[in-house]
Design an enzyme around this catalytic site. Structure first.
Site, PDB file in Angstrom:
ATOM      1  N   GLU A  81       0.848  -1.195   0.000  1.00 49.84           N
ATOM      2  CA  GLU A  81       0.000   0.000   0.000  1.00 49.84           C
ATOM      3  C   GLU A  81       0.887   1.249   0.000  1.00 49.84           C
ATOM      4  O   GLU A  81       2.028   1.213   0.453  1.00 49.84           O
ATOM      5  CB  GLU A  81      -0.921  -0.058   1.248  1.00 49.84           C
ATOM      6  CG  GLU A  81      -1.746   1.160   1.547  1.00 49.84           C
ATOM      7  CD  GLU A  81      -2.796   1.515   0.502  1.00 49.84           C
ATOM      8  OE1 GLU A  81      -2.463   1.535  -0.695  1.00 49.84           O
ATOM      9  OE2 GLU A  81      -3.937   1.834   0.893  1.00 49.84           O
ATOM     10  N   ASP A  82       0.325   2.334  -0.489  1.00 52.88           N
ATOM     11  CA  ASP A  82       1.097   3.577  -0.497  1.00 52.88           C
ATOM     12  C   ASP A  82       1.124   4.244   0.883  1.00 52.88           C
ATOM     13  O   ASP A  82       2.190   4.524   1.415  1.00 52.88           O
ATOM     14  CB  ASP A  82       0.582   4.553  -1.578  1.00 52.88           C
ATOM     15  CG  ASP A  82      -0.926   4.838  -1.487  1.00 52.88           C
ATOM     16  OD1 ASP A  82      -1.621   4.254  -0.626  1.00 52.88           O
ATOM     17  OD2 ASP A  82      -1.412   5.653  -2.291  1.00 52.88           O
ATOM     18  N   ASP A 133      -3.422   5.768   6.496  1.00 50.94           N
ATOM     19  CA  ASP A 133      -3.874   7.058   7.017  1.00 50.94           C
ATOM     20  C   ASP A 133      -4.838   6.767   8.179  1.00 50.94           C
ATOM     21  O   ASP A 133      -4.404   6.506   9.290  1.00 50.94           O
ATOM     22  CB  ASP A 133      -4.534   7.811   5.850  1.00 50.94           C
ATOM     23  CG  ASP A 133      -4.944   9.225   6.187  1.00 50.94           C
ATOM     24  OD1 ASP A 133      -4.242   9.881   6.946  1.00 50.94           O
ATOM     25  OD2 ASP A 133      -5.991   9.680   5.672  1.00 50.94           O
ATOM     26  N   PHE A 161      -0.771  16.346   3.732  1.00 51.57           N
ATOM     27  CA  PHE A 161      -1.247  15.710   2.507  1.00 51.57           C
ATOM     28  C   PHE A 161      -0.082  15.626   1.526  1.00 51.57           C
ATOM     29  O   PHE A 161       0.523  16.637   1.182  1.00 51.57           O
ATOM     30  CB  PHE A 161      -2.426  16.468   1.893  1.00 51.57           C
ATOM     31  CG  PHE A 161      -3.165  15.629   0.896  1.00 51.57           C
ATOM     32  CD1 PHE A 161      -4.148  14.732   1.316  1.00 51.57           C
ATOM     33  CD2 PHE A 161      -2.855  15.692  -0.458  1.00 51.57           C
ATOM     34  CE1 PHE A 161      -4.811  13.920   0.397  1.00 51.57           C
ATOM     35  CE2 PHE A 161      -3.520  14.884  -1.372  1.00 51.57           C
ATOM     36  CZ  PHE A 161      -4.493  13.998  -0.942  1.00 51.57           C
ATOM     37  N   ARG A 165       1.212  11.966  -9.642  1.00 50.14           N
ATOM     38  CA  ARG A 165       1.676  10.598  -9.372  1.00 50.14           C
ATOM     39  C   ARG A 165       3.073  10.358  -9.935  1.00 50.14           C
ATOM     40  O   ARG A 165       3.788   9.466  -9.483  1.00 50.14           O
ATOM     41  CB  ARG A 165       0.725   9.566 -10.015  1.00 50.14           C
ATOM     42  CG  ARG A 165      -0.652   9.486  -9.385  1.00 50.14           C
ATOM     43  CD  ARG A 165      -1.375   8.263  -9.942  1.00 50.14           C
ATOM     44  NE  ARG A 165      -2.808   8.288  -9.693  1.00 50.14           N
ATOM     45  CZ  ARG A 165      -3.406   7.822  -8.591  1.00 50.14           C
ATOM     46  NH1 ARG A 165      -2.688   7.311  -7.618  1.00 50.14           N
ATOM     47  NH2 ARG A 165      -4.708   7.864  -8.469  1.00 50.14           N
TER      48      ARG A 165
HETATM   49  P1  IMP Z   1      -7.032   5.135   4.900  1.00 51.29           P
HETATM   50  O1  IMP Z   1      -8.105   4.165   4.564  1.00 51.29           O
HETATM   51  O2  IMP Z   1      -7.546   6.381   5.550  1.00 51.29           O
HETATM   52  O3  IMP Z   1      -5.878   4.530   5.675  1.00 51.29           O
HETATM   53  O4  IMP Z   1      -6.522   5.692   3.540  1.00 51.29           O
HETATM   54  C1  IMP Z   1      -5.573   5.158   2.816  1.00 51.29           C
HETATM   55  C2  IMP Z   1      -5.648   5.734   1.433  1.00 51.29           C
HETATM   56  O5  IMP Z   1      -5.955   7.133   1.428  1.00 51.29           O
HETATM   57  C3  IMP Z   1      -4.314   5.616   0.761  1.00 51.29           C
HETATM   58  O6  IMP Z   1      -4.220   4.436   0.021  1.00 51.29           O
HETATM   59  C4  IMP Z   1      -4.292   6.800  -0.163  1.00 51.29           C
HETATM   60  O7  IMP Z   1      -4.861   6.451  -1.393  1.00 51.29           O
HETATM   61  C5  IMP Z   1      -5.170   7.814   0.485  1.00 51.29           C
HETATM   62  N1  IMP Z   1      -4.366   8.844   1.163  1.00 51.29           N
HETATM   63  C6  IMP Z   1      -4.131   8.973   2.483  1.00 51.29           C
HETATM   64  N2  IMP Z   1      -3.335  10.014   2.755  1.00 51.29           N
HETATM   65  C7  IMP Z   1      -3.052  10.566   1.550  1.00 51.29           C
HETATM   66  C8  IMP Z   1      -2.228  11.680   1.155  1.00 51.29           C
HETATM   67  O8  IMP Z   1      -1.585  12.377   1.954  1.00 51.29           O
HETATM   68  N3  IMP Z   1      -2.167  11.912  -0.189  1.00 51.29           N
HETATM   69  C9  IMP Z   1      -2.845  11.182  -1.105  1.00 51.29           C
HETATM   70  N4  IMP Z   1      -3.605  10.133  -0.784  1.00 51.29           N
HETATM   71  C10 IMP Z   1      -3.706   9.833   0.542  1.00 51.29           C
HETATM   72 MG    MG Z   2      -4.907   4.245  -1.959  1.00 50.37          MG
END
Ligand code: IMP
Ligand code: MG
Length: 187
Positions: A101-102, A105, A154, A167
Site C-alpha cells: 500500500e502507499d 492514514d 497531505f 503521481r
Molecule cells: P485510509 O483508509 O484512511 O488509511 O486511507 C488510505 C488511502 O488514502 C491511501 O491508500 C491513499 O490512497 C489515500 N491517502 C491517504 N493520505 C493521503 C495523502 O496524503 N495523499 C494522497 N492520498 C492519501
Molecule cells: Mg490508496
C-alpha cells in the site's frame, strides 16, 4: 474540478526512498525465505510505483496481482466505507501474500483489505506501506513494514496523487496551498 493553486515541497527524496526499499527488501526476503511463490498484491492506484520498485529488489519467486479499493475520490477526505472495485485475478488460498500500500492514514483501507484477504486462507499474509500517518489512525491497524512515518500532511508523488495529479513525481512532496502561484510548481 477546479483546483486551488498549490505548490509541492519535497519531503522524502527519491534517493532516500530507494535506500529504504533496499533495506525493507532484506527484511521481506528473510520473512519469506524458502517460499515457492510469493504473491505481491498492489493496491491500485497509489502503490503502482512502490510495488514496481519493491518486486525488483526481491530475490524471491514472485507473482504480482492487483486489487483496487475505493478511497478518497477526488478530494482530501478519507471515506470510511471501503469497497472493492477490482478484485484479485488469482486465488491466494495456501499462498504467501504481501499486500503493498502507499499510505496508511485512518487505517480503514488496509484493515478492510487484510481482513478480506485473510478470509481466503492464505498461508501467510503480511503488509507493507511506504508511508504511515500514525496520528490519523481511526482503527487499530499496524502494517508489518513501514517505509517512513510522516506527520499529518497531505502528500503526493511516487505514485500518490492529489485529484489524480502528481503521481509521476519521483519523490514524496507535501501539498501547500498558495494563492500567489497559479499553477503547481511540479507536474
Ligand atoms: P485510509 O483508509 O484512511 O488509511 O486511507 C488510505 C488511502 O488514502 C491511501 O491508500 C491513499 O490512497 C489515500 N491517502 C491517504 N493520505 C493521503 C495523502 O496524503 N495523499 C494522497 N492520498 C492519501
Ligand atoms: Mg490508496
Amino acid at each position: 474540478m477546479s483546483q486551488r493553486p498549490y505548490v509541492i515541497d519535497q519531503m522524502i527524496s527519491a534517493k532516500s526512498i530507494a535506500a529504504r526499499i533496499e533495506e525493507l527488501s532484506h527484511d521481506i526476503e528473510a520473512e519469506f525465505k524458502g517460499t515457492d511463490k510469493l504473491v505481491v498484491v498492489g493496491l491500485l492506484r497509489g502503490s503502482f510505483v512502490f510495488i514496481a520498485d519493491i518486486v525488483r529488489e526481491l530475490d524471491l519467486p514472485v507473482e504480482v496481482d492487483f486489487l483496487e479499493a475505493s478511497s478518497y475520490g477526488d478530494g482530501m477526505e478519507s471515506s470510511r466505507e471501503v469497497r472493492i472495485i477490482k478484485d484479485l485475478r488469482g486465488a491466494i488460498e495456501g499462498r504467501d501474500v504481501l499486500v503493498v500500500e502507499d499510505i496508511v492514514d485512518t487505517g480503514h483501507t488496509l484493515n478492510h483489505v487484510t481482513h478480506l484477504l485473510q478470509s481466503r486462507n492464505p498461508a501467510r499474509l503480511k503488509s507493507i506501506a511506504l508511508l504511515d500517518k500514525p496520528t490519523r489512525r481511526e482503527v487499530d491497524f499496524r502494517s508489518d513494514w513501514i517505509g517512513f512515518e510522516i506527520p499529518d500532511e497531505f502528500v503526493v508523488g511516487y505514485g500518490i496523487d492529489f485529484a489524480q495529479r502528481n503521481r509521476n513525481l519521483p519523490f514524496i512532496g507535501k501539498v501547500r496551498f498558495s494563492e500567489a502561484d497559479a499553477e503547481p510548481d511540479q507536474t
